[in-house]
Design a protein around this motif. Structure first.
Motif, PDB file in Angstrom:
ATOM      1  N   PRO A  36       0.813  -1.226   0.000  1.00 26.51           N
ATOM      2  CA  PRO A  36       0.000   0.000   0.000  1.00 26.51           C
ATOM      3  C   PRO A  36       0.845   1.274   0.000  1.00 26.51           C
ATOM      4  CG  PRO A  36      -0.870  -1.589   1.577  1.00 26.51           C
ATOM      5  CD  PRO A  36       0.463  -2.109   1.131  1.00 26.51           C
ATOM      6  N   TYR A  37       1.995   1.238   0.669  1.00 28.30           N
ATOM      7  CA  TYR A  37       2.879   2.410   0.671  1.00 28.30           C
ATOM      8  C   TYR A  37       3.459   2.645  -0.719  1.00 28.30           C
ATOM      9  CZ  TYR A  37       2.679   2.033   5.776  1.00 28.30           C
ATOM     10  OH  TYR A  37       2.255   1.973   7.075  1.00 28.30           O
ATOM     11  N   ALA A  42       3.506   6.204  -5.472  1.00 30.65           N
ATOM     12  CA  ALA A  42       3.306   6.444  -6.903  1.00 30.65           C
ATOM     13  C   ALA A  42       2.310   7.579  -7.120  1.00 30.65           C
ATOM     14  CB  ALA A  42       2.829   5.169  -7.590  1.00 30.65           C
ATOM     15  N   TYR A  43       1.261   7.605  -6.300  1.00 28.81           N
ATOM     16  CA  TYR A  43       0.288   8.688  -6.409  1.00 28.81           C
ATOM     17  C   TYR A  43       0.887  10.019  -5.972  1.00 28.81           C
ATOM     18  CZ  TYR A  43      -3.712   5.807  -7.644  1.00 28.81           C
ATOM     19  OH  TYR A  43      -4.588   4.992  -8.314  1.00 28.81           O
ATOM     20  N   GLU A  44       1.769   9.989  -4.995  1.00 29.32           N
ATOM     21  CA  GLU A  44       2.424  11.225  -4.561  1.00 29.32           C
ATOM     22  C   GLU A  44       3.293  11.788  -5.689  1.00 29.32           C
ATOM     23  OE1 GLU A  44       1.914  12.890  -1.924  1.00 29.32           O
ATOM     24  OE2 GLU A  44       0.817  11.501  -0.656  1.00 29.32           O
ATOM     25  N   VAL A  45       3.926  10.905  -6.447  1.00 33.37           N
ATOM     26  CA  VAL A  45       4.700  11.341  -7.616  1.00 33.37           C
ATOM     27  C   VAL A  45       3.773  12.026  -8.614  1.00 33.37           C
ATOM     28  CG1 VAL A  45       5.958  10.534  -9.662  1.00 33.37           C
ATOM     29  CG2 VAL A  45       6.553   9.638  -7.403  1.00 33.37           C
ATOM     30  N   ALA A  46       2.629  11.390  -8.901  1.00 36.79           N
ATOM     31  CA  ALA A  46       1.681  11.963  -9.854  1.00 36.79           C
ATOM     32  C   ALA A  46       1.176  13.318  -9.371  1.00 36.79           C
ATOM     33  CB  ALA A  46       0.507  11.007 -10.068  1.00 36.79           C
ATOM     34  N   ASP A  47       0.943  13.445  -8.071  1.00 32.24           N
ATOM     35  CA  ASP A  47       0.461  14.704  -7.514  1.00 32.24           C
ATOM     36  C   ASP A  47       1.488  15.812  -7.687  1.00 32.24           C
ATOM     37  OD1 ASP A  47      -1.313  16.406  -5.808  1.00 32.24           O
ATOM     38  OD2 ASP A  47       0.382  16.277  -4.429  1.00 32.24           O
ATOM     39  N   ALA A  48       2.750  15.494  -7.435  1.00 39.88           N
ATOM     40  CA  ALA A  48       3.807  16.503  -7.597  1.00 39.88           C
ATOM     41  C   ALA A  48       3.904  16.956  -9.054  1.00 39.88           C
ATOM     42  CB  ALA A  48       5.149  15.932  -7.129  1.00 39.88           C
ATOM     43  N   ARG A  58      11.183  15.569  -6.996  1.00 39.92           N
ATOM     44  CA  ARG A  58      12.470  14.944  -6.667  1.00 39.92           C
ATOM     45  C   ARG A  58      12.343  14.098  -5.405  1.00 39.92           C
ATOM     46  NH1 ARG A  58      16.081  19.120  -4.205  1.00 39.92           N
ATOM     47  NH2 ARG A  58      14.577  18.644  -2.543  1.00 39.92           N
ATOM     48  N   ASP A  59      11.725  14.674  -4.377  1.00 42.34           N
ATOM     49  CA  ASP A  59      11.593  13.956  -3.107  1.00 42.34           C
ATOM     50  C   ASP A  59      10.676  12.741  -3.242  1.00 42.34           C
ATOM     51  OD1 ASP A  59      13.247  15.820  -1.997  1.00 42.34           O
ATOM     52  OD2 ASP A  59      11.657  16.923  -0.961  1.00 42.34           O
ATOM     53  N   GLU A  60       9.576  12.899  -3.965  1.00 41.61           N
ATOM     54  CA  GLU A  60       8.626  11.796  -4.103  1.00 41.61           C
ATOM     55  C   GLU A  60       9.199  10.665  -4.954  1.00 41.61           C
ATOM     56  OE1 GLU A  60       6.268  11.590  -2.238  1.00 41.61           O
ATOM     57  OE2 GLU A  60       5.864  13.640  -1.612  1.00 41.61           O
ATOM     58  N   LEU A  61       9.983  11.014  -5.959  1.00 43.42           N
ATOM     59  CA  LEU A  61      10.654   9.969  -6.742  1.00 43.42           C
ATOM     60  C   LEU A  61      11.650   9.206  -5.872  1.00 43.42           C
ATOM     61  CD1 LEU A  61      11.262  11.828 -10.126  1.00 43.42           C
ATOM     62  CD2 LEU A  61       9.791   9.829  -9.769  1.00 43.42           C
ATOM     63  N   GLY A 215      -7.848   9.075 -14.396  1.00 46.13           N
ATOM     64  CA  GLY A 215      -7.139   9.419 -13.178  1.00 46.13           C
ATOM     65  C   GLY A 215      -6.919  10.912 -13.059  1.00 46.13           C
ATOM     66  N   ALA A 216      -6.508  11.526 -14.164  1.00 46.58           N
ATOM     67  CA  ALA A 216      -6.292  12.972 -14.158  1.00 46.58           C
ATOM     68  C   ALA A 216      -7.604  13.712 -13.930  1.00 46.58           C
ATOM     69  CB  ALA A 216      -5.665  13.413 -15.476  1.00 46.58           C
ATOM     70  N   ALA A 217      -8.680  13.212 -14.539  1.00 52.11           N
ATOM     71  CA  ALA A 217      -9.987  13.849 -14.374  1.00 52.11           C
ATOM     72  C   ALA A 217     -10.450  13.776 -12.927  1.00 52.11           C
ATOM     73  CB  ALA A 217     -11.017  13.183 -15.287  1.00 52.11           C
ATOM     74  N   LEU A 218     -10.241  12.607 -12.299  1.00 51.94           N
ATOM     75  CA  LEU A 218     -10.657  12.456 -10.903  1.00 51.94           C
ATOM     76  C   LEU A 218      -9.791  13.308  -9.983  1.00 51.94           C
ATOM     77  CD1 LEU A 218     -12.655  11.091  -9.071  1.00 51.94           C
ATOM     78  CD2 LEU A 218     -11.131   9.123  -8.919  1.00 51.94           C
ATOM     79  N   ARG A 219      -8.494  13.384 -10.269  1.00 47.95           N
ATOM     80  CA  ARG A 219      -7.625  14.261  -9.474  1.00 47.95           C
ATOM     81  C   ARG A 219      -8.092  15.709  -9.585  1.00 47.95           C
ATOM     82  NH1 ARG A 219      -3.576  10.813 -11.309  1.00 47.95           N
ATOM     83  NH2 ARG A 219      -3.023  12.177 -13.045  1.00 47.95           N
ATOM     84  N   ARG A 220      -8.477  16.122 -10.799  1.00 44.78           N
ATOM     85  CA  ARG A 220      -8.950  17.488 -10.999  1.00 44.78           C
ATOM     86  C   ARG A 220     -10.248  17.723 -10.218  1.00 44.78           C
ATOM     87  NH1 ARG A 220      -8.256  21.464 -15.033  1.00 44.78           N
ATOM     88  NH2 ARG A 220      -6.812  20.090 -16.118  1.00 44.78           N
ATOM     89  N   ALA A 221     -11.146  16.726 -10.259  1.00 46.10           N
ATOM     90  CA  ALA A 221     -12.405  16.851  -9.524  1.00 46.10           C
ATOM     91  C   ALA A 221     -12.152  16.908  -8.026  1.00 46.10           C
ATOM     92  CB  ALA A 221     -13.323  15.673  -9.861  1.00 46.10           C
ATOM     93  N   ASN A 222     -11.226  16.079  -7.531  1.00 47.22           N
ATOM     94  CA  ASN A 222     -10.888  16.097  -6.108  1.00 47.22           C
ATOM     95  C   ASN A 222     -10.334  17.456  -5.700  1.00 47.22           C
ATOM     96  OD1 ASN A 222     -11.660  13.445  -5.742  1.00 47.22           O
ATOM     97  ND2 ASN A 222      -9.605  12.613  -5.944  1.00 47.22           N
ATOM     98  N   ALA A 223      -9.410  17.970  -6.539  1.00 43.96           N
ATOM     99  CA  ALA A 223      -8.795  19.263  -6.232  1.00 43.96           C
ATOM    100  C   ALA A 223      -9.841  20.379  -6.229  1.00 43.96           C
ATOM    101  CB  ALA A 223      -7.691  19.566  -7.241  1.00 43.96           C
ATOM    102  N   LYS A 224     -10.762  20.311  -7.186  1.00 41.75           N
ATOM    103  CA  LYS A 224     -11.823  21.318  -7.271  1.00 41.75           C
ATOM    104  C   LYS A 224     -12.712  21.266  -6.030  1.00 41.75           C
ATOM    105  CE  LYS A 224     -14.053  21.430 -11.133  1.00 41.75           C
ATOM    106  NZ  LYS A 224     -15.034  21.000 -12.175  1.00 41.75           N
ATOM    107  N   PHE A 225     -13.094  20.040  -5.650  1.00 43.12           N
ATOM    108  CA  PHE A 225     -13.954  19.898  -4.477  1.00 43.12           C
ATOM    109  C   PHE A 225     -13.249  20.409  -3.229  1.00 43.12           C
ATOM    110  CE2 PHE A 225     -15.404  17.609  -0.728  1.00 43.12           C
ATOM    111  CZ  PHE A 225     -16.769  17.837  -0.782  1.00 43.12           C
ATOM    112  N   GLU A 226     -11.987  20.011  -3.061  1.00 38.61           N
ATOM    113  CA  GLU A 226     -11.249  20.446  -1.866  1.00 38.61           C
ATOM    114  C   GLU A 226     -11.098  21.958  -1.844  1.00 38.61           C
ATOM    115  OE1 GLU A 226      -7.048  19.641   0.527  1.00 38.61           O
ATOM    116  OE2 GLU A 226      -7.351  18.763  -1.452  1.00 38.61           O
TER     117      GLU A 226
END
Length: 262
Positions: A36-37, A42-48, A58-61, A215-226
């Motif tokens: 799970p980690y 991997a998601y933290e890399v995508a977020d950065a 750099r740090d997430e990679l 995935g990108a669409a859901l990340r965008r929706a999450n960011a918008k909601f937050e």
């Protein structure tokens, strides 16, 4: 970066897993508990990448690389393979799957490269497994939305797909109506799970037809909601209101205000 720094990283991992003086937490872990980690990193890399933050990337990679090292060390302890084996495997795979670079095959554009890549992967799967299905080899450990996307892509290559996006939208409406019917009938949990799963599966195909990365669409929706939810809280606080004590109508008014502020 020098090879010595890679060796240092591997040495740190060995020390963490040393039964004599290592880290108690690291020593308790196994492949299942660490997996799970690995996904999270991997998601933290995508977020950065999405945020365009190169320092964070750099740090997430680095965190993701550590996950590879961690799994490799546990495999080494089990007598399966080590970090060198992982590097050997990916080097061999990249050379094998890029014959247009390392061999004599010609590929005039990226589409030709992808066609060659898939043909090589099919050949590799045929050598490794008895399963001859077009869906063979899709990892069961993937996040389910990613697995669904891969299942759909494989099916599409055989010609099994809706004819156009209009048909996909019609199917999505049909699936939503089936959810509504289940809810009207009392909605047994397993039936609702089944029907809502169909909605999500078709919605994912809709994204594919629209050439949108789900995935990108859901990340965008999450960011918008937050972003909007935090703005609601800020507006409420500025008005001297405790957000959680507001009525739904008041919350919706703040939501509209947050949307208008954008």
């Amino acid at each position: 970066m020098s090879a010595s720094r890679i060796e240092e990283l591997l040495s740190i991992m060995v020390r963490l897993r040393d039964p004599q003086g290592g880290c108690p937490w690291d020593l308790e872990q196994n492949f299942s508990t660490i997996a799970p980690y690995t996904i999270e990193e991997a998601y933290e890399v995508a977020d950065a990448i999405t945020r365009g933050d190169m320092a964070d990337l750099r740090d997430e990679l680095g965190d993701l690389l550590f996950q590879v090292v961690f799994h490799s060390q546990m495999a080494h302890e089990a007598g399966a393979f080590g970090f060198d084996g992982v590097v050997d495997a990916i080097c061999d795979k990249l050379i094998r799957r890029h014959p247009h670079v390392f061999g004599e095959v010609q590929a005039k554009d990226s589409q030709a490269v992808l066609a060659n890549w898939e043909a090589i992967k099919r050949s590799e799967r045929a050598e490794k497994i008895e399963d001859r299905s077009a869906l063979a080899g899709i990892g069961a450990g993937l996040p389910e939305w990613q697995r669904a996307a891969k299942l759909q892509k494989r099916a599409i290559r055989t010609g099994f797909d809706w004819a156009n996006i209009t048909e996909v939208i019609a199917k999505l409406r049909e699936e939503i109506r089936e959810v509504e019917t289940e809810l009207a009938q009392g909605g047994a949990p397993e039936r609702l799970e089944d029907e809502i799963g169909d909605v999500l599966f078709v919605a994912l195909r809709l994204a594919g037809y629209a050439k949108v990365d789900a995935g990108a669409a859901l990340r965008r929706a999450n960011a918008k909601f937050e972003r909007r939810f935090r703005a609601m809280e800020t507006f409420a606080a500025a008005d001297g209101c405790e957000f959680s004590s507001l009525s739904l109508a008041q919350m919706e008014a703040y939501w509209r205000r947050a949307k208008e502020a954008e």
